[in-house]
Design a protein around this motif. Structure first.
Motif, PDB file in Angstrom:
ATOM      1  N   MET A   1      26.285  52.956  85.641  1.00 45.07           N
ATOM      2  CA  MET A   1      25.823  51.603  85.412  1.00 45.07           C
ATOM      3  C   MET A   1      24.412  51.468  85.987  1.00 45.07           C
ATOM      4  O   MET A   1      24.163  51.809  87.130  1.00 45.07           O
ATOM      5  CB  MET A   1      26.786  50.621  86.082  1.00 45.07           C
ATOM      6  CG  MET A   1      26.262  49.220  86.094  1.00 45.07           C
ATOM      7  SD  MET A   1      27.488  47.927  86.298  1.00 45.07           S
ATOM      8  CE  MET A   1      27.983  48.044  87.975  1.00 45.07           C
ATOM      9  N   ALA A   2      23.505  50.951  85.197  1.00 49.06           N
ATOM     10  CA  ALA A   2      22.111  50.815  85.627  1.00 49.06           C
ATOM     11  C   ALA A   2      21.941  49.553  86.463  1.00 49.06           C
ATOM     12  O   ALA A   2      22.489  48.504  86.144  1.00 49.06           O
ATOM     13  CB  ALA A   2      21.204  50.769  84.408  1.00 49.06           C
ATOM     14  N   ASP A   3      21.187  49.688  87.534  1.00 51.82           N
ATOM     15  CA  ASP A   3      20.880  48.519  88.365  1.00 51.82           C
ATOM     16  C   ASP A   3      19.827  47.674  87.664  1.00 51.82           C
ATOM     17  O   ASP A   3      18.935  48.184  86.996  1.00 51.82           O
ATOM     18  CB  ASP A   3      20.338  48.961  89.729  1.00 51.82           C
ATOM     19  CG  ASP A   3      21.407  49.590  90.596  1.00 51.82           C
ATOM     20  OD1 ASP A   3      22.587  49.250  90.415  1.00 51.82           O
ATOM     21  OD2 ASP A   3      21.053  50.419  91.442  1.00 51.82           O
ATOM     22  N   ARG A   4      19.948  46.378  87.842  1.00 55.06           N
ATOM     23  CA  ARG A   4      18.935  45.482  87.285  1.00 55.06           C
ATOM     24  C   ARG A   4      17.729  45.478  88.217  1.00 55.06           C
ATOM     25  O   ARG A   4      17.884  45.539  89.446  1.00 55.06           O
ATOM     26  CB  ARG A   4      19.484  44.072  87.142  1.00 55.06           C
ATOM     27  CG  ARG A   4      20.599  43.983  86.135  1.00 55.06           C
ATOM     28  CD  ARG A   4      21.039  42.573  85.887  1.00 55.06           C
ATOM     29  NE  ARG A   4      21.362  41.894  87.138  1.00 55.06           N
ATOM     30  CZ  ARG A   4      21.627  40.616  87.241  1.00 55.06           C
ATOM     31  NH1 ARG A   4      21.611  39.857  86.184  1.00 55.06           N
ATOM     32  NH2 ARG A   4      21.919  40.079  88.402  1.00 55.06           N
TER      33      ARG A   4
END
Length: 70
Positions: A1-4
């Motif tokens: 999951m990519a961090d914002r």
């Protein structure tokens, strides 16, 4: 999951525009300090107590005073 990415534009708008901090003061703040300031102005994120909670609190802590002590 990519961090914002950190919302720098929103943070600067709040710090410089709403809090009216000088740029040096804004950049000296930690993200935690800025979040605390945002929370203080935004109020609680908790919903208000419901009727059950209010009734229970009224029973536990009635507003009337005991005349035996006063």
């Amino acid at each position: 999951m990519a961090d914002r990415p950190f919302p720098w534009a929103d943070a600067m708008r709040f710090g410089l525009g709403v809090l009216r901090l000088a740029p040096a003061d804004f950049w000296a703040m930690t993200p935690r300090e800025l979040a605390a300031a945002m929370g203080a102005l935004g109020g609680s994120s908790q919903p208000p107590p419901d009727r059950y909670v209010l009734d229970r609190l009224l029973n536990e802590f009635p507003d009337r005073q005991d005349n035996a002590h006063g």
